[in-house]
Structures are given as C-alpha cells and as structure tokens.
Design a protein around this motif. Structure first.
Motif, PDB file in Angstrom:
ATOM      1  N   TRP A 124       6.828   7.052  -3.326  1.00  0.00           N
ATOM      2  CA  TRP A 124       7.821   8.084  -2.727  1.00  0.00           C
ATOM      3  C   TRP A 124       8.215   7.623  -1.297  1.00  0.00           C
ATOM      4  O   TRP A 124       9.420   8.022  -1.148  1.00  0.00           O
ATOM      5  CB  TRP A 124       6.974   9.423  -2.907  1.00  0.00           C
ATOM      6  N   PHE A 125       7.375   7.173  -0.425  1.00  0.00           N
ATOM      7  CA  PHE A 125       7.597   6.994   0.846  1.00  0.00           C
ATOM      8  C   PHE A 125       7.817   5.585   1.126  1.00  0.00           C
ATOM      9  O   PHE A 125       8.151   5.318   2.572  1.00  0.00           O
ATOM     10  CB  PHE A 125       6.842   7.748   1.506  1.00  0.00           C
ATOM     11  N   GLY A 126       7.467   4.819   0.407  1.00  0.00           N
ATOM     12  CA  GLY A 126       7.512   3.277   0.753  1.00  0.00           C
ATOM     13  C   GLY A 126       6.267   2.831   1.852  1.00  0.00           C
ATOM     14  O   GLY A 126       5.332   3.648   1.754  1.00  0.00           O
ATOM     15  N   MET A 127       6.241   1.762   2.452  1.00  0.00           N
ATOM     16  CA  MET A 127       5.228   1.409   3.258  1.00  0.00           C
ATOM     17  C   MET A 127       5.473   1.887   4.647  1.00  0.00           C
ATOM     18  O   MET A 127       6.303   1.606   5.422  1.00  0.00           O
ATOM     19  CB  MET A 127       4.991  -0.188   3.372  1.00  0.00           C
ATOM     20  N   GLY A 128       4.352   2.773   5.102  1.00  0.00           N
ATOM     21  CA  GLY A 128       4.585   3.302   6.452  1.00  0.00           C
ATOM     22  C   GLY A 128       3.906   4.377   6.788  1.00  0.00           C
ATOM     23  O   GLY A 128       2.967   4.889   5.843  1.00  0.00           O
ATOM     24  N   ASP A 129       4.055   5.029   7.753  1.00  0.00           N
ATOM     25  CA  ASP A 129       3.381   6.234   8.401  1.00  0.00           C
ATOM     26  C   ASP A 129       3.172   7.273   7.250  1.00  0.00           C
ATOM     27  O   ASP A 129       2.263   7.960   7.170  1.00  0.00           O
ATOM     28  CB  ASP A 129       4.096   6.692   9.676  1.00  0.00           C
ATOM     29  N   GLU A 130       4.339   7.559   6.755  1.00  0.00           N
ATOM     30  CA  GLU A 130       4.642   8.939   5.788  1.00  0.00           C
ATOM     31  C   GLU A 130       3.646   8.894   4.791  1.00  0.00           C
ATOM     32  O   GLU A 130       2.825   9.554   4.550  1.00  0.00           O
ATOM     33  CB  GLU A 130       5.935   8.979   5.312  1.00  0.00           C
ATOM     34  N   THR A 131       3.407   7.585   4.191  1.00  0.00           N
ATOM     35  CA  THR A 131       2.526   7.339   3.091  1.00  0.00           C
ATOM     36  C   THR A 131       1.143   7.668   3.565  1.00  0.00           C
ATOM     37  O   THR A 131       0.326   8.270   2.774  1.00  0.00           O
ATOM     38  CB  THR A 131       2.674   5.909   2.554  1.00  0.00           C
ATOM     39  N   VAL A 132       0.719   7.019   4.638  1.00  0.00           N
ATOM     40  CA  VAL A 132      -0.767   7.373   4.972  1.00  0.00           C
ATOM     41  C   VAL A 132      -0.935   8.842   5.422  1.00  0.00           C
ATOM     42  O   VAL A 132      -1.794   9.466   4.955  1.00  0.00           O
ATOM     43  CB  VAL A 132      -0.981   6.615   6.565  1.00  0.00           C
ATOM     44  N   ILE A 133      -0.071   9.256   6.212  1.00  0.00           N
ATOM     45  CA  ILE A 133       0.098  10.706   6.641  1.00  0.00           C
ATOM     46  C   ILE A 133      -0.083  11.769   5.267  1.00  0.00           C
ATOM     47  O   ILE A 133      -1.248  12.577   5.235  1.00  0.00           O
ATOM     48  CB  ILE A 133       1.042  11.103   7.579  1.00  0.00           C
ATOM     49  N   PHE A 134       0.756  11.401   4.261  1.00  0.00           N
ATOM     50  CA  PHE A 134       0.757  12.168   2.978  1.00  0.00           C
ATOM     51  C   PHE A 134      -0.703  12.332   2.532  1.00  0.00           C
ATOM     52  O   PHE A 134      -1.184  13.229   1.944  1.00  0.00           O
ATOM     53  CB  PHE A 134       1.584  11.737   2.037  1.00  0.00           C
ATOM     54  N   THR A 135      -1.268  10.955   2.562  1.00  0.00           N
ATOM     55  CA  THR A 135      -2.396  10.793   1.718  1.00  0.00           C
ATOM     56  C   THR A 135      -3.344  11.668   2.270  1.00  0.00           C
ATOM     57  O   THR A 135      -4.339  11.991   1.664  1.00  0.00           O
ATOM     58  CB  THR A 135      -2.949   9.353   1.358  1.00  0.00           C
ATOM     59  N   VAL A 136      -3.570  11.488   3.625  1.00  0.00           N
ATOM     60  CA  VAL A 136      -4.446  12.205   4.521  1.00  0.00           C
ATOM     61  C   VAL A 136      -4.470  13.628   4.300  1.00  0.00           C
ATOM     62  O   VAL A 136      -5.403  14.419   3.951  1.00  0.00           O
ATOM     63  CB  VAL A 136      -4.460  11.720   5.874  1.00  0.00           C
TER      64      VAL A 136
END
Lengths: 260, 245
Positions: A124-136
């Motif tokens: 959905w978000f590609g590689m980056g901040d959003e992916t990590v923050i979303f998972t958290v």
C-alpha cells in the motif's frame, strides 16, 4: 503536582530496591560470556567486545541519526494508537452494542500476524516511514483499545449510585469516580502497547526501509558483523528498560497504590 | 415545613412486583424505620425515596433542604484515602478544600477513627471502619434528611452504641430527620418515632408502631421491654415467620 512530587520523593527508595534486578542482569551477562567462551566470537561476541562496539557506535553521528529515525517512527505510531485506541476504547465501552461489535474486530487485529501487516503495508505505502508507522499503529492499537474498553465496561454501578446520592457535579464525577478506575486499566495497556510498538518498529524497519535501527540490523546481518548486531540489540533493550523501569514503573506504583 | 411524603407507591422489576401501595409521611425531626425480612423490598423503597431509582407509579415528594445516603456496604472510593472520602460530599457542595479537610478530620475523630487512619485507603480498613467512614461522609454535610441502609450491621456492639448515641443526640436536638431500614428490631425501637413493618412478596406495609418517648430517654430496659412486646405481635410473628414449631 502533589502527585509528581510524591513520585520524585519515592524514587530513590524505588531505585534502591532495584539491586535484585541489577544482580539478575549481571548474572545474565555472565552466562552470555560463558556462551562466548564456548561458541567463539563469530557466533556470540563477548559482552565486553559488544559494549566496546556500542561505545564507539554511540559516538558516531550517523548511528545517532538512525536511532532518531527509529524513535520518530515508534513515537508517531505509538502516539497515534495511544490517542485513537484510548478514545475509541472509551467510547466503545460506554455503549453495549459498540463493545459487542468491536470484540471480533479486535480479535482479527490481534490475531493477524504483524509480518502480514508489513507485507500489506509495503504494497500500500511502498518502502518508507508510512509503512513502518502504519504497522506500529495496527500492532499496538488493539492492546490499548481493549484496555480502555475494559476500563469503561467495568465501571462500578454502586459507586455511580453513590456519586448520584451526593449530587456530585459532572467534573467531580469524572475526575473522582470514573477517571481513576479507567486509568488503572488504560495505563498498563499503554505500557504493553509501548513495548509492542518498540518491537514492531524494528521488525518493520528491517524488512521495509533502508534507514533506522532495524535497517542497520539488516546490514549488520548481511556483513556477518555480530558485535554490531548485538550492540544494536543492547540499545533497543536498554532503551526499553530505561523507559519501563525508570519512567513508567514509578508512575504505575503511585497510581495503583490503592489497589489491594 | 420540610417533609417526605410517599403516596400510593408501586414498583416492579420486570414482571416481578416489588412494592405495593406504600403510603407514609416523614415530618421534620422525625425518625422513621422500615423493618422486614430480607428480600422484602426495603432497599428498593429506600432507593425510591432517595431518588436513586425512578418512581414508576405513585409519588414521592421530598421537600427536605438536603439529604444524604449512608450505604450498607460503605461504597467508598477505593482510590481515595479516608479523609478525602469523607470530604466528597462537602466538596460536591462547593466547600473550599482546606475547610472540607478540616471538617472531615473533626468528624472522623468524633466517629472513633484514629489520626493514623486518615491517610489509609479503603483496602486497608476493616468492615467496621469502612462503615464509620461512610457514616461520617453522610453526616459531615449536615443533611436535613438522612437515609440509612442497614446502618450498624458490620459494627461490634460497642461501636454500634457509640454511633447510635451520636445519632440520638442529633435527633434530640431536632437537627436531623432519618429514614432507615433494618432487620434489627431493637435498633429500630431504640431510634425510631415510628416503625413501618414491611411484609414481602410483594412488599407492603402491614402495620405501623409508634414510640412517643424521646430517644434520649429510652434506656436499655425500655428497649428490651418494648422488643419483648413487639415480638408477641401477631403481624411481626407472621412477617418474620417466627413461629416456633
């Protein structure tokens, strides 16, 4: 204010009670050193070497930068799920239908492996901040949500009646009757949510980004740089221990003094 | 004139009839007790009078300036210490914090609590101490009407007498009106101007007993002889199922 002072006043006594914990950590390090003597430096570097590496690392500005990146992602994710989880949990707790309907959703959220979320988030978000923050967020949200939900669901009807019989104004009802009870549920949920957030952020970074501590860990692995990998682990665990035992635990003790 | 007037009161929980056609009046300075077996709707009646339950049929008119409630199980806030629990009603009435604490400490001492207990949380109090705190909390605001649910059930005999003495003093000064429920007939006789006998299934008043001697002149002998008398009463025997076989 009075409350904060009391926490500070009791803090030295609390720290003094930590010798047992220190002894157990030192024992753990001794076993670690034993492991090093049996398996050699490549598999398990000695604690001393690890701490030397750690010392060099924290003087390196780029490493500090990675730590900051990870901290930013973890606190963003945790902050959002703290606000969202607490607010929605409280609201859901006040309505029987909402709490009934939210249960299966929570089960889905809890039951879904974080690794699956990471894969979805990468799509959905590609590689980056959003992916990590979303998972958290998705990993720590259900814990906090359930804590807040339980807090409101278990409010004591007898105490409500008592509050009515004394005609307590709404702000007293909230701060003196509801809030302490709800807080005693929500606060431990925050603590476990934070622990979860800190673990998930590393995992997500390892898989989905090229910066942050998780990514550094991935690089250390590919270079078979075991001392650096262990030093990173020490940073992660050390920071979590500081937050949990130096900041959260003293607060928790004061907050729950009234509990039997 | 302040008074509590209950007229034609009926109450149901679901399809179960709890109370049927309750009528009584409590005038200012009077003490009225409701006696009856457990499960007879006493607590429901008290809660209806204290506006903790909504009246469905009939009417409850309460023109007393203020009222408070002393609960059977104490119902203290577990996260507040003894003094803060007592001060709750005062603070709700808008009293200043310092004054409220001062008054609470005074009444706590009067009710036999020690200074070292002031900072304790309810979890560290015995049942009797909790009840004293609950009592102090209800009386510290100087209500003109006091509702009490089984006031002295968790207290030992000495303490029971002490608290009764405090109430009797207030009663004889006409400072307070009381509506209380109990299953202890002697307690009812010691304190009440009028006793209502509530029979169960559904709760209805079968008899009223009047006691005209002022409370502060009632000695043990009076209470014992009146208790003996009332225990011979056919309605009492029937209501409490005292028949010895």
């Amino acid at each position: 204010m009075k409350f904060a002072l009391k926490i500070l006043k009791d803090f030295p006594a609390y720290l003094w009670s930590g010798w047992g914990a220190v002894a157990s950590i030192l024992l753990f390090i001794a076993f670690w050193d034993m492991g090093n003597q049996i398996y050699g430096d490549l598999v398990l570097p000695a604690p001393l070497e690890t701490f030397k590496t750690l010392f060099v690392m924290i003087q390196d500005a780029s490493v500090i930068e990675e730590i900051k990146t990870t901290l930013y992602r973890a606190s963003m994710g945790f902050g959002i799920s703290l606000l969202l989880g607490s607010a929605l949990g409280l609201i859901a707790g006040f309505f029987a239908t909402a709490s009934m309907m939210s249960r299966p959703i929570v089960t889905i959220l809890v039951g879904m492996p974080p690794i699956a979320w990471i894969v979805l988030a990468m799509i959905w978000f590609g590689m980056g901040d959003e992916t990590v923050i979303f998972t958290v967020i998705v990993a720590s949200f259900p814990i906090i949500f359930v804590g807040a939900l339980q807090g409101t669901r278990t409010l004591d009807g007898d105490l409500k009646e008592m509050a009515d019989s004394f005609n307590l104004p709404w702000h007293m009802k909230f701060f003196d009757v509801y809030f302490p009870h709800i807080f005693s549920y929500v606060f431990p949920a925050w603590v476990s949510g934070l622990g979860m957030a800190w673990k998930i952020v590393i995992m997500a970074e390892l898989l989905a980004t090229s910066d942050g501590m998780g990514a550094s860990l991935a690089i250390a692995r590919s270079q078979l740089d075991t001392p650096t990998a262990l030093a990173l682990v020490v940073i992660m665990i050390g920071s979590l221990m500081v937050i949990e035992y130096i900041i959260l635990e003293p607060i928790k003790r004061e907050v729950e003094l009234w509990r039997s | 004139m302040e008074k509590l007037e209950v007229k034609g009161l009926n109450h149901h929980f679901g399809f179960t009839e709890i109370l049927r056609d309750i009528n009584f009046t409590l005038e200012k300075g009077e003490v009225l007790s409701i006696v009856g077996p457990s499960g007879g709707g006493k607590t429901t009646l008290l809660h209806l009078c204290a506006d903790l339950l909504d009246v469905e049929e009939g009417s409850v008119k309460n023109s007393f300036a203020s009222h408070t409630f002393a609960f059977q199980e104490g119902r203290l806030l577990p996260w507040k210490n003894v003094i803060d629990n007592i001060a709750l009603g005062l603070l709700a009435n808008g009293e200043k914090k310092a004054a409220a604490i001062q008054k609470s400490q005074e009444i706590a001492l009067q009710f036999g609590l020690e200074e070292e207990d002031f900072e304790k949380f309810p979890k560290d109090l015995s049942g009797g101490m909790k009840q004293r705190v609950s009592f102090a909390r209800a009386l510290v605001v100087k209500p003109s009407l006091l509702f009490i649910d089984e006031p002295f059930s968790a207290l030992d005999i000495g303490l029971k007498k002490e608290l009764q003495a405090i109430l009797i003093e207030m009663i004889s000064k006409k400072e307070i009106s009381i509506l209380f429920i109990t299953h202890d007939l002697m307690e009812a006789i010691r304190l009440s101007d009028e006793i209502l006998l509530l029979k169960a299934d559904p709760g209805h008043i079968v008899k009223k007993f009047q006691y005209d001697l002022p409370q502060n002149e009632r000695d043990d002998k009076y209470v014992y002889s009146e208790s003996a008398k009332i225990l011979q009463d056919v309605e009492i025997i029937d209501t409490f199922e005292l028949e010895l076989k």
